[in-house]
Design an enzyme around this catalytic site. Structure first.
Site, short mmCIF file in Angstrom:
data_model
loop_
_atom_site.label_atom_id
_atom_site.label_comp_id
_atom_site.label_asym_id
_atom_site.label_seq_id
_atom_site.Cartn_x
_atom_site.Cartn_y
_atom_site.Cartn_z
N LYS A 1 0.67 -16.88 3.32
CA LYS A 1 -0.77 -17.03 3.49
C LYS A 1 -1.45 -16.53 2.21
O LYS A 1 -1.64 -15.32 2.01
CB LYS A 1 -1.26 -16.24 4.71
CG LYS A 1 -2.68 -16.62 5.16
CD LYS A 1 -3.72 -16.05 4.25
CE LYS A 1 -5.11 -16.54 4.55
NZ LYS A 1 -6.08 -16.06 3.53
N GLU B 1 -11.77 1.38 -7.22
CA GLU B 1 -11.28 0.21 -7.93
C GLU B 1 -12.39 -0.83 -8.07
O GLU B 1 -12.96 -1.27 -7.08
CB GLU B 1 -10.10 -0.40 -7.16
CG GLU B 1 -9.46 -1.58 -7.87
CD GLU B 1 -8.25 -2.12 -7.12
OE1 GLU B 1 -7.25 -2.45 -7.77
OE2 GLU B 1 -8.32 -2.22 -5.88
N GLU C 1 1.50 -3.51 -1.30
CA GLU C 1 1.17 -3.30 -2.72
C GLU C 1 -0.33 -3.41 -2.81
O GLU C 1 -0.89 -4.50 -2.72
CB GLU C 1 1.89 -4.35 -3.58
CG GLU C 1 2.06 -3.93 -5.03
CD GLU C 1 0.88 -4.29 -5.91
OE1 GLU C 1 -0.06 -3.46 -5.98
OE2 GLU C 1 0.88 -5.36 -6.50
N CYS D 1 -4.59 -5.16 -10.12
CA CYS D 1 -4.46 -3.94 -9.33
C CYS D 1 -3.97 -2.78 -10.17
O CYS D 1 -4.31 -1.62 -9.90
CB CYS D 1 -3.53 -4.18 -8.13
SG CYS D 1 -1.90 -4.79 -8.59
#
Length: 503
Positions: A185, A393, A260, A294
């Site tokens: 997905k 972030e 992750e 990331c």
């Protein structure tokens, strides 16, 4: 140079299939803000059909199933996929750039890595045949023991939009190599090249149901996989908030997950560096992929004795960076992926200014681009450790800066974060680099560089950056169960009723 976006359906059981609800989602070119196509929007009902197809392919009646096939058999398909990806590199790279906004040259690097990753796991799959049954040394000669490695089963793979096909490959290749069947997905913000992977699988004759691809919204197409009783594992790459939800859903069925997640990685620049080399790695480490990484080393810690000169160098480099449509020659920064992401990044910048930080460079839309989700490469100084821009972030081309006086302070600042994905240290003193490497509370360390990644080496983080490792043999282990088999080999009776102390 633009190419048309192919119109695809869901990929289930080896064939294209219209979503049960008939819905589709628009594809927006982030460089022009124009609708350039659409993708199918899967629902929970489509997820059920895909899971059923994957389970049937895993263990078919009468044999010829994916789980019991030899590693060499599975490797043939992985290599065929790699070859076809390489053959279609130019086309797929352009689709990746148009869909996600990343510069075409970077997209082309990614597609090379996609092919390389499939090749690597083809080699690993072949090696499984000899490693599947591993003997274990025991202290008692009356027993023999060995360990079997077996595919974990049907796996749900949920992937992000910043490296659409590459992040999918990091999961698909080892899962298939291990003998699992999968439902992929991808993010609804960038699914085009994952649907091209489906087309490649059809071309090479991958057995039906081994890989199924569902596009659509996360709550409608991804969440059902996490809570599905016949999905044996979930592997997810994305935000920490979404990862927490997936982990919660999987926990209801005690389903294993690999996560992750996000990062807020430091890059520590000491006073003995070559300023030009350090400037390039610093900017590359934060602004590559339009800052949407990331592992981006987006917290710059620079020694106070060189801070002024180094920041001047960074600004000069930033002024030379070409910001443009990702298909233009020489583009180094394209648009962020969507209007929503653009607004999120700009909000981070405005909040930083409200909190007292200084925008040294950038912070707004480039003047020569009045359309598209473009943001200048941005450097923010006068930051304190309580500011949102330092702690959260951003996932955009934003670098925030603090100075340090000594090694101990640098380590303290580097580790003062909820995240623990990556960290970089730049110094000519290799003993110092070794000390910093050991001190960083992360899963990945770069020495005198930032961001290089190889299929052979483990990738993953600590703390809120998730757990588990992708790539290398560690990535394969995500998709294998370990089974102990112990055999009593003595001709003598066990004699438990005579000597209980034997047990």
């Amino acid at each position: 140079m633009s190419i048309p976006i192919p119109s695809r359906q869901l990929f289930i059981d080896g064939q294209w299939r219209e979503p049960v609800n008939g819905k589709r989602l628009p594809i927006i070119n982030p460089a022009t803000e124009e609708t350039i196509g659409d993708i199918p929007a899967a629902s929970a009902e489509d997820a059920n059909i895909a899971v059923e197809a994957a389970r049937k392919a895993l263990i078919r009646n009468g044999g010829k199933d994916w789980a019991s096939a030899t590693g060499a058999h599975r490797a043939k398909y992985l290599r065929a996929i790699a070859a076809k990806i390489t053959e279609r590199k130019s086309e797929i790279s352009k689709l990746e750039a148009i869909d996600s906004g990343k510069p075409l040259e970077e997209a082309a690097w990614d597609i090379d890595d996609v092919a390389g990753c499939f090749e690597y796991y083809a080699d690993i799959a072949e090696g499984l045949d000899s490693k599947q049954k591993t003997p274990v040394s025991l202290p008692m000669e009356t027993f023999k023991c060995h360990v079997l490695k077996e595919p974990i089963g049907v796996v749900g793979l949920i992937t992000p939009w910043n490296y659409p096909l590459l992040m999918a490959t990091w999961k698909v290749a080892p899962a298939l190599a291990a003998g699992c069947t999968a439902i992929l997905k991808p993010s609804e913000l960038a699914s085009v090249t994952c649907l091209e992977l489906a087309d490649v699988c059809m071309e090479v004759g991958l057995p039906p149901g081994v890989l199924n691809i569902l596009t659509g919204l996360g709550p409608e197409a991804g969440a059902p996989l996490a809570s599905h009783p016949h999905v044996d594992k979930i592997a997810f790459t994305g935000s920490s908030a979404t990862g927490s939800k997936i982990m919660t859903a999987a926990a209801q069925l005690v389903k294993p997950v690999t996560l992750e997640l996000g990062g807020k990685s430091p890059i520590v620049v000491f006073e003995d560096v070559d300023l030009d080399k350090a400037a390039e790695w610093t900017l590359f480490g934060c602004f590559w992929t339009n800052g949407q990484i990331c592992s981006a080393t987006s917290r710059l810690l620079v020694h106070e004795s060189i801070a002024e000169a180094f920041l001047e160098k960074l600004v000069k480099w930033c002024e030379k960076i070409k910001i443009s449509d990702p298909l233009e020659d020489g583009c180094r920064i394209g648009p962020v992926v969507s209007g929503g992401q653009y607004e999120k990044v700009m909000k981070f910048i405005s909040t930083a200014k409200e909190e007292g930080a200084t925008v040294l460079h950038g912070g707004s839309r480039p003047q020569h681009l009045n359309k598209g989700f473009f943001i200048q490469p941005t450097i923010i100084t006068n930051v304190n450790t309580s500011m949102q821009i330092w702690r959260e972030e951003v996932f955009g081309p934003v670098l925030c800066v603090k100075t340090f006086a000594n090694e101990e302070e640098a380590i303290e600042l580097a580790n003062d974060t909820h995240y623990g994905l990556g960290a970089a240290v730049l110094s000519q003193d290799l003993e110092r680099c070794e000390r910093m490497t050991k001190a960083f509370q992360v899963g990945i360390v770069w020495v005198n560089c930032s961001q290089p990644c190889f299929s052979q080496a483990p990738w993953g983080g600590r703390k809120r950056s998730g757990f588990g490792r992708e790539l290398g043999e560690w990535g394969l282990d995500n998709y294998l169960n370990v089974k102990q088999v112990t055999q009593y080999v003595s001709n003598d009776p066990w004699g438990w009723y005579e000597s209980p102390s034997k047990v």
